[in-house]
Motif scaffolding. Structure first.
Motif, PDB file in Angstrom:
ATOM      1  N   SER A 102     -71.615  39.987 107.189  1.00 57.57           N
ATOM      2  CA  SER A 102     -71.446  40.634 109.149  1.00 57.57           C
ATOM      3  C   SER A 102     -70.132  40.735 109.492  1.00 57.57           C
ATOM      4  CB  SER A 102     -72.117  39.821 109.477  1.00 57.57           C
ATOM      5  OG  SER A 102     -72.725  38.896 109.762  1.00 57.57           O
ATOM      6  N   GLU A 113     -65.273  43.555 112.398  1.00 58.90           N
ATOM      7  CA  GLU A 113     -65.942  44.789 112.071  1.00 58.90           C
ATOM      8  C   GLU A 113     -64.960  45.689 111.220  1.00 58.90           C
ATOM      9  OE1 GLU A 113     -67.949  46.585 116.084  1.00 58.90           O
ATOM     10  OE2 GLU A 113     -70.017  44.792 115.204  1.00 58.90           O
ATOM     11  N   CYS A 138     -65.062  43.855 107.711  1.00 52.90           N
ATOM     12  CA  CYS A 138     -65.729  43.315 106.833  1.00 52.90           C
ATOM     13  C   CYS A 138     -66.577  44.792 105.911  1.00 52.90           C
ATOM     14  CB  CYS A 138     -67.316  43.803 108.299  1.00 52.90           C
ATOM     15  SG  CYS A 138     -67.231  41.870 108.036  1.00 52.90           S
ATOM     16  N   ARG A 139     -66.361  46.462 106.880  1.00 58.49           N
ATOM     17  CA  ARG A 139     -66.446  47.083 106.263  1.00 58.49           C
ATOM     18  C   ARG A 139     -65.778  47.692 105.455  1.00 58.49           C
ATOM     19  NH1 ARG A 139     -67.301  49.291 112.296  1.00 58.49           N
ATOM     20  NH2 ARG A 139     -65.133  49.783 112.143  1.00 58.49           N
ATOM     21  N   TYR A 140     -64.839  46.899 104.971  1.00 59.44           N
ATOM     22  CA  TYR A 140     -63.392  47.324 104.377  1.00 59.44           C
ATOM     23  C   TYR A 140     -64.381  46.661 103.411  1.00 59.44           C
ATOM     24  CZ  TYR A 140     -58.288  46.501 102.235  1.00 59.44           C
ATOM     25  OH  TYR A 140     -57.717  46.248 100.905  1.00 59.44           O
ATOM     26  N   GLN A 148     -67.408  47.703 101.214  1.00 56.68           N
ATOM     27  CA  GLN A 148     -67.326  49.467 100.685  1.00 56.68           C
ATOM     28  C   GLN A 148     -66.046  48.453  99.086  1.00 56.68           C
ATOM     29  OE1 GLN A 148     -65.474  51.644 103.275  1.00 56.68           O
ATOM     30  NE2 GLN A 148     -66.546  52.106 104.341  1.00 56.68           N
TER      31      GLN A 148
END
Lengths: 478, 478
Positions: free
Chosen positions: A173, A158, A161-163, A166
């Motif tokens: 996902s 997670e 993925c966020r990294y 962004q």
């Protein structure tokens, strides 16, 4: 026996496959000298082929003096056809010994290792690491008692993925990410699930040498794609896709290993379009992205992919923590399912401890600051090496990132001899032919500036140049 | 979605793959009768295909009376298309009932996991671990910055060799040992380098389920070898070796998984002789050796091997430190060469950090003392479970070590139904068919006593017995 034996396809004649099958077992000693071999009838039944097909295989074995016929009663093993017992495993081995492989050069112990595209351990924040890991153990006291899931720690997936979302505008996902033990495992697994014998695979020329080995082992038909300072020749690529319908293109478009080249944005977009159009998967190996000396490099190909053709392999081992061996593979569901199945058979999950350490370490502020220092340290080393090389007749393009210089020497130099002489002075480098799917590029060498201190680097390159000058003089005389 | 979805190849047309995808979910009941299905537009976007492709899939579903069209507003599930509820197994379970993969049953979240032959994390000396790792970081401050060699850390290999030589009278040098990321990687690598399609492989019946998957993937012809409380039928094995010339026998002769049986010394010696005579390699998986409840088990087969036919796989993950994933493979040079080559392509070496932690931890006095405690804790759990099972009509032999009970239920019990019912009560176990190369043994189950606390174990087994009694009653009525 070769893969695809039962496929009855046209490219490998059936009788040749039966020939291979019998020969391999004769060589291995499964039947002894003068032992009777299975009858034509038996084999025809077993393999579900016409008896004439088996007969043809036996005829060829007879012609090659591996079997003999006796009194019309059948085929017998010709003495001398099998290997002596102690060498019996060797036929498989001998297949490998012929090629030169990067892993073998890395086994050479040398003072000046220009062959290693690895980070010098002193360039890592080792003290901080130690403190850090202690904190991780306080956070997860049971970390050593816990197995990872096959796909990898959810918290880590997670966060990554966020990294990616962004920084690179990925649409991604955690379900579409697999954590592997380094990029080598990622390449290997992906190749294993996607490539079957005789699939056509495009590889850059030159490319990351172990990738050549992996795709060769899969039995792929390899076609080279030239990479230059300006990227690819997209017309050439389109023609290749049109004509040969490649299954996959393995590429390393950002601070490419070994050349250091970076493929420009416009080409990335167009390549993804081409790949989608011609149904060619793109295996994007992105191992050096953060090691830029000037501007940040263009976005990954994965950022432009709307049709699920890109498999994005992001290694962190090379400059974050080699001892951890962590990489991620991002791709869409159909391929992910295949990868998960293969991963569960191959090691049932990347070690949990390593994932947790990496998670906290990578996203720490200190680490991100450290990357900045690392970039400076590497660019200083690169410039230092280039300064020393300025007086030679070598040619290279100064890379904007990565660990390597890709250098062209005059064609008159015998590369094997040069490498031999260098080894005697405790210097190693990577000969270009190892990086070439066609095993040519014999005038090129890869020199890594990442694995030595500045002082060692200066001393090493001076010695290398000295060996080179002697060899050059020598080649002039001959 | 099926394999090859993205392949866009000729054999599986795209629209057929989408058809399969939709049909599978309709049958499974993901959409109810008369429920509206996703629009053509949505699916086209989701799968990145042309809308016409999705349209074609829906047309075929309509033709086959799985869906109907209403007022041009879309597609709806035709009544009767899905399976009746009671036959509709959980998708994960039904997947493994067809395919039988252990990794899938492990994905089922349950309160009472009799399916996991893993150690409960609380049984590990977690606090000591943490302190320990901190010391390792002080000893090797650059451990995270260091790549391992392909073969594994020399210090670790030398220490393990000394240990094996002293304890098991091995004749072994560090050059004959490879460090892998757990036993799964060891089995997978060894199978990959030694087994080609149609090679004959002997497997115990029952056996460790992922091993079946690995050898099947290699395309091996698998022949079963019965294992009982008294070991093997060596005459049967000799006949198999004589007739079928197997390339390899994968075996787990010490606290065998799943049965817990141990093959006696005399059989070990004789088996090694037979293997040498018939040129059949023995892949000895030794994962539970230290988990004995009474006497120490007999020496490994490797101790008796003078002809290099045994490949000895020793995992330490299971009871030392699952989060580390460390195993060793010991074998002679010809096979080691193949393994090294495969390992260098598959992950370029087991993470260095994990090897160093394992090295110091495994040989610490505290660890060896801890093993003693672990043996007691496990035997207490085993006896507790057996006590609870005493009143049933189940049959089993009490194992002298390991993590599992191998239990025979009356033949009248429908195993799939029992598993389904158990899952509803948050209980999982491993059905025997998964452990059987022939996918039979339908009356057997594997119950692991290693992954729960004593209290959980007692409560879980009581609930399992209750579910069983209901099912038994039910089968009587029908």
């Amino acid at each position: 026996m070769k893969r695809g034996f039962l496929s009855h396809d046209h490219s490998d004649k059936l009788f040749e496959q039966i020939y291979d099958y019998l020969l391999e077992r004769i060589v291995r000693g499964e039947w002894k000298e003068h032992e009777k071999l299975p009858s034509v009838r038996t084999l025809a039944l077993e393999f579900n082929v016409h008896r004439l097909t088996v007969f043809k295989a036996y005829q060829l074995l007879k012609q090659n003096q591996k079997v003999y016929v006796k009194d019309k009663s059948g085929y017998y093993v010709q003495p001398g056809s099998s290997l002596p017992v102690e060498a019996r495993l060797d036929p498989i081995i001998s297949a490998y010994v012929q090629d030169s492989h990067l892993s073998e050069i890395h086994q050479v112990q040398a003072t000046y290792q220009f062959s290693k595209a690895l980070l010098e351990p002193n360039l890592l924040p080792n003290l901080y690491f130690s403190e850090y890991v202690k904190k991780v153990f306080d956070l997860y006291p049971k970390v050593l008692g816990t197995y990872s899931t096959t796909q990898g720690d959810l918290e880590l997936r997670e966060a990554l993925c966020r990294y990616f979302v962004q920084r690179f505008r990925f649409y991604l996902s955690a379900e579409e990410m697999l954590i592997t033990a380094g990029s080598q495992e990622a390449i290997d697994l992906t190749a294993r699930v996607l490539i079957k014998p005789r699939d056509v695979v495009l590889l850059e020329r030159p490319t990351y040498s172990p990738a050549i080995d992996v795709f060769q082992r899969q039995g792929a038909t390899i076609l080279p794609v030239e990479i230059t300072e300006n990227g690819y020749d997209l017309e050439q690529i389109e023609k290749l896709m049109q004509t040969h319908k490649p299954r996959l293109f393995y590429l390393n478009p950002t601070f490419h290993n070994p050349t250091g080249y970076t493929v420009p944005t416009e080409q990335r977009k167009r390549l993804v379009e081409l790949a989608a159009h011609y149904h060619c998967l793109l295996m994007e190996d992105d191992s050096y992205r953060d090691m830029y000396f000037g501007e940040e490099p263009p976005l990954p190909l994965f950022s432009y992919d709307t049709s699920g053709v890109v498999v994005y392999i992001r290694s962190f081992s090379k400059y974050i923590a080699p001892g951890l061996s962590i990489a991620s593979v991002s791709c869409r569901e159909p391929i992910m399912k295949l990868l998960l199945r293969a991963k569960s058979l191959s090691d049932s999950g990347t070690p949990f401890l390593n994932q947790k350490i990496f998670l906290h370490y990578f996203f720490s502020e200190r680490m991100q600051q450290h990357l900045e220092k690392l970039r400076i340290a590497l660019s200083v080393r690169k410039e230092l090496m280039e300064d020393e090389m300025r007086a030679t007749d070598w040619q290279w393009s100064s890379p904007a990132g990565g660990f390597n210089l890709w250098v062209k020497l005059p064609a008159t130099i015998g590369m094997e001899r040069l490498l031999g002489q260098c080894k005697e002075k405790s210097i190693t480098f990577v000969p270009g032919s190892i990086c070439d799917p066609q095993r040519e590029l014999k005038s090129w060498i890869r020199l890594s500036y990442s694995y030595m201190s500045e002082q060692q680097l200066r001393e090493g390159i001076r010695q290398l140049i000295r060996v080179y000058e002697v060899e050059k003089e020598r080649s002039r005389k001959w």
